[in-house]
Design a protein around this motif. Structure first.
Motif, PDB file in Angstrom:
ATOM      1  N   THR A 106       0.830  -1.213   0.000  1.00 24.31           N
ATOM      2  CA  THR A 106       0.000   0.000   0.000  1.00 24.31           C
ATOM      3  C   THR A 106       0.864   1.264   0.000  1.00 24.31           C
ATOM      4  O   THR A 106       0.360   2.360  -0.229  1.00 24.31           O
ATOM      5  CB  THR A 106      -0.973   0.020   1.206  1.00 24.31           C
ATOM      6  N   ASP A 107       2.164   1.112   0.224  1.00 22.93           N
ATOM      7  CA  ASP A 107       3.089   2.261   0.179  1.00 22.93           C
ATOM      8  C   ASP A 107       3.709   2.433  -1.210  1.00 22.93           C
ATOM      9  O   ASP A 107       4.463   3.383  -1.427  1.00 22.93           O
ATOM     10  CB  ASP A 107       4.241   2.062   1.188  1.00 22.93           C
ATOM     11  N   LEU A 108       3.434   1.507  -2.118  1.00 18.82           N
ATOM     12  CA  LEU A 108       4.075   1.579  -3.448  1.00 18.82           C
ATOM     13  C   LEU A 108       3.250   2.406  -4.413  1.00 18.82           C
ATOM     14  O   LEU A 108       2.017   2.276  -4.449  1.00 18.82           O
ATOM     15  CB  LEU A 108       4.195   0.176  -4.069  1.00 18.82           C
ATOM     16  N   PRO A 109       3.911   3.211  -5.262  1.00 18.09           N
ATOM     17  CA  PRO A 109       3.180   3.838  -6.367  1.00 18.09           C
ATOM     18  C   PRO A 109       2.583   2.746  -7.267  1.00 18.09           C
ATOM     19  O   PRO A 109       3.176   1.668  -7.412  1.00 18.09           O
ATOM     20  CB  PRO A 109       4.265   4.617  -7.116  1.00 18.09           C
ATOM     21  N   GLU A 110       1.432   3.053  -7.853  1.00 20.62           N
ATOM     22  CA  GLU A 110       0.732   2.034  -8.627  1.00 20.62           C
ATOM     23  C   GLU A 110       1.597   1.462  -9.748  1.00 20.62           C
ATOM     24  O   GLU A 110       1.582   0.256 -10.008  1.00 20.62           O
ATOM     25  CB  GLU A 110      -0.551   2.636  -9.203  1.00 20.62           C
ATOM     26  N   GLU A 111       2.373   2.329 -10.417  1.00 16.84           N
ATOM     27  CA  GLU A 111       3.151   1.809 -11.557  1.00 16.84           C
ATOM     28  C   GLU A 111       4.240   0.846 -11.096  1.00 16.84           C
ATOM     29  O   GLU A 111       4.593  -0.097 -11.811  1.00 16.84           O
ATOM     30  CB  GLU A 111       3.725   2.949 -12.419  1.00 16.84           C
ATOM     31  N   VAL A 112       4.755   1.034  -9.884  1.00 19.25           N
ATOM     32  CA  VAL A 112       5.756   0.105  -9.350  1.00 19.25           C
ATOM     33  C   VAL A 112       5.092  -1.244  -9.038  1.00 19.25           C
ATOM     34  O   VAL A 112       5.633  -2.317  -9.320  1.00 19.25           O
ATOM     35  CB  VAL A 112       6.439   0.690  -8.091  1.00 19.25           C
ATOM     36  N   LEU A 113       3.886  -1.169  -8.480  1.00 17.42           N
ATOM     37  CA  LEU A 113       3.145  -2.401  -8.155  1.00 17.42           C
ATOM     38  C   LEU A 113       2.809  -3.193  -9.424  1.00 17.42           C
ATOM     39  O   LEU A 113       2.922  -4.428  -9.447  1.00 17.42           O
ATOM     40  CB  LEU A 113       1.867  -2.042  -7.389  1.00 17.42           C
ATOM     41  N   VAL A 114       2.431  -2.490 -10.473  1.00 16.29           N
ATOM     42  CA  VAL A 114       2.101  -3.172 -11.735  1.00 16.29           C
ATOM     43  C   VAL A 114       3.346  -3.868 -12.287  1.00 16.29           C
ATOM     44  O   VAL A 114       3.295  -5.036 -12.710  1.00 16.29           O
ATOM     45  CB  VAL A 114       1.513  -2.163 -12.754  1.00 16.29           C
ATOM     46  N   LYS A 115       4.473  -3.185 -12.242  1.00 14.39           N
ATOM     47  CA  LYS A 115       5.721  -3.804 -12.721  1.00 14.39           C
ATOM     48  C   LYS A 115       6.103  -5.003 -11.853  1.00 14.39           C
ATOM     49  O   LYS A 115       6.593  -6.016 -12.346  1.00 14.39           O
ATOM     50  CB  LYS A 115       6.853  -2.778 -12.730  1.00 14.39           C
ATOM     51  N   LEU A 116       5.864  -4.892 -10.545  1.00 14.78           N
ATOM     52  CA  LEU A 116       6.163  -6.010  -9.640  1.00 14.78           C
ATOM     53  C   LEU A 116       5.286  -7.220  -9.997  1.00 14.78           C
ATOM     54  O   LEU A 116       5.782  -8.347 -10.079  1.00 14.78           O
ATOM     55  CB  LEU A 116       5.928  -5.566  -8.189  1.00 14.78           C
ATOM     56  N   ALA A 117       4.006  -6.971 -10.222  1.00 13.21           N
ATOM     57  CA  ALA A 117       3.089  -8.082 -10.541  1.00 13.21           C
ATOM     58  C   ALA A 117       3.507  -8.764 -11.839  1.00 13.21           C
ATOM     59  O   ALA A 117       3.518  -9.998 -11.941  1.00 13.21           O
ATOM     60  CB  ALA A 117       1.658  -7.557 -10.634  1.00 13.21           C
ATOM     61  N   LYS A 118       3.884  -7.965 -12.835  1.00 11.25           N
ATOM     62  CA  LYS A 118       4.331  -8.558 -14.106  1.00 11.25           C
ATOM     63  C   LYS A 118       5.615  -9.353 -13.888  1.00 11.25           C
ATOM     64  O   LYS A 118       5.805 -10.424 -14.465  1.00 11.25           O
ATOM     65  CB  LYS A 118       4.565  -7.466 -15.150  1.00 11.25           C
ATOM     66  N   GLY A 119       6.505  -8.824 -13.057  1.00  5.68           N
ATOM     67  CA  GLY A 119       7.766  -9.514 -12.765  1.00  5.68           C
ATOM     68  C   GLY A 119       7.516 -10.832 -12.048  1.00  5.68           C
ATOM     69  O   GLY A 119       8.177 -11.835 -12.332  1.00  5.68           O
ATOM     70  N   VAL A 120       6.567 -10.843 -11.127  1.00  5.28           N
ATOM     71  CA  VAL A 120       6.243 -12.080 -10.398  1.00  5.28           C
ATOM     72  C   VAL A 120       5.772 -13.147 -11.385  1.00  5.28           C
ATOM     73  O   VAL A 120       6.192 -14.310 -11.317  1.00  5.28           O
ATOM     74  CB  VAL A 120       5.183 -11.810  -9.305  1.00  5.28           C
ATOM     75  N   GLN A 121       4.930 -12.747 -12.335  1.00  5.53           N
ATOM     76  CA  GLN A 121       4.450 -13.723 -13.316  1.00  5.53           C
ATOM     77  C   GLN A 121       5.613 -14.285 -14.133  1.00  5.53           C
ATOM     78  O   GLN A 121       5.731 -15.495 -14.352  1.00  5.53           O
ATOM     79  CB  GLN A 121       3.416 -13.081 -14.243  1.00  5.53           C
ATOM     80  N   LYS A 122       6.510 -13.388 -14.564  1.00  2.36           N
ATOM     81  CA  LYS A 122       7.640 -13.801 -15.390  1.00  2.36           C
ATOM     82  C   LYS A 122       8.575 -14.742 -14.611  1.00  2.36           C
ATOM     83  O   LYS A 122       8.984 -15.803 -15.102  1.00  2.36           O
ATOM     84  CB  LYS A 122       8.409 -12.542 -15.817  1.00  2.36           C
ATOM     85  N   ILE A 123       8.885 -14.368 -13.380  1.00  2.00           N
ATOM     86  CA  ILE A 123       9.855 -15.150 -12.604  1.00  2.00           C
ATOM     87  C   ILE A 123       9.233 -16.468 -12.144  1.00  2.00           C
ATOM     88  O   ILE A 123       9.909 -17.497 -12.110  1.00  2.00           O
ATOM     89  CB  ILE A 123      10.429 -14.293 -11.462  1.00  2.00           C
ATOM     90  N   ALA A 124       7.946 -16.473 -11.838  1.00  3.95           N
ATOM     91  CA  ALA A 124       7.282 -17.737 -11.496  1.00  3.95           C
ATOM     92  C   ALA A 124       7.356 -18.696 -12.685  1.00  3.95           C
ATOM     93  O   ALA A 124       7.575 -19.904 -12.513  1.00  3.95           O
ATOM     94  CB  ALA A 124       5.828 -17.485 -11.104  1.00  3.95           C
ATOM     95  N   GLY A 125       7.215 -18.171 -13.887  1.00  8.22           N
ATOM     96  CA  GLY A 125       7.328 -19.006 -15.081  1.00  8.22           C
ATOM     97  C   GLY A 125       8.733 -19.590 -15.215  1.00  8.22           C
ATOM     98  O   GLY A 125       8.906 -20.766 -15.553  1.00  8.22           O
ATOM     99  N   ILE A 126       9.740 -18.758 -14.930  1.00  2.00           N
ATOM    100  CA  ILE A 126      11.135 -19.221 -14.972  1.00  2.00           C
ATOM    101  C   ILE A 126      11.349 -20.332 -13.934  1.00  2.00           C
ATOM    102  O   ILE A 126      11.934 -21.378 -14.231  1.00  2.00           O
ATOM    103  CB  ILE A 126      12.097 -18.030 -14.707  1.00  2.00           C
ATOM    104  N   VAL A 127      10.872 -20.112 -12.715  1.00  2.00           N
ATOM    105  CA  VAL A 127      11.049 -21.100 -11.638  1.00  2.00           C
ATOM    106  C   VAL A 127      10.377 -22.418 -12.038  1.00  2.00           C
ATOM    107  O   VAL A 127      10.976 -23.496 -11.922  1.00  2.00           O
ATOM    108  CB  VAL A 127      10.468 -20.558 -10.307  1.00  2.00           C
TER     109      VAL A 127
END
Ligand code: AMP
Ligand code: ZN
Length: 138
Positions: free
Chosen positions: A54-75
């Protein structure tokens, strides 16, 4: 990027503390959790210091969510796990021990292969072997 010089994850991002990195771009870094719930457990960390989502700017959160999807796929692909948990703690009351937003990606395989009690790698060599797999190097 917002940086806190006393924060352990900001120090990892700055390269002041070593980590076994599996991914990095302009906005994120992903590295192995030093005390894994299961072997191959990684963290995804925004390069923006804030304690909770809740302390993150929205655009940072969106990038984090996309990164989680990408890295989960790698794992999943590189470890060949059947499933994975995505976990994210906000605040000490919720079990957060490092006050810099991070998302856990925890590889899972069904019993009897699941090692419920494992919180440590057997050796540094074993952790490095998992790092190689996560890097697609074997
Ligand atoms: P949380 O309880 O959600 O705050 O999780 C913090 C996680 O960071 C724990 O799973 C720790 O094992 C992990 N951790 C703490 N220090 C390090 C470090 N230097 N390198 C890698 N992982 C770490
Ligand atoms: Zn930080």
């Amino acid at each position: 990027m917002v940086h806190d010089s006393n924060c352990i994850f900001c120090k990892i991002i700055a390269g002041e503390i070593p980590s076994l990195k599996i991914y990095e771009d302009e906005d994120l870094m992903s590295f192995m959790d030093i005390n894994p719930f299961s072997k191959g457990h990684v963290l995804v960390v925004p390069k923006y210091h804030a304690q909770t989502i809740t302390d993150l700017p929205e655009e940072v959160l969106v990038k984090l969510a996309k990164g989680v999807q990408k890295i989960a796929g790698i794992v999943r692909q590189r470890l060949g796990c059947e499933g994975f948990n995505v976990l994210q703690n906000n605040g000490a009351a919720a079990g957060q021990t490092v006050p810099h937003v991070h998302v856990h990606i925890i590889p899972r395989n069904p019993a009897p292969h699941l090692d419920w009690k494992s919180k440590k790698y057997d050796s540094d060599e074993e952790m490095h072997a998992y790092h190689k797999k996560l890097m697609g190097e074997e």
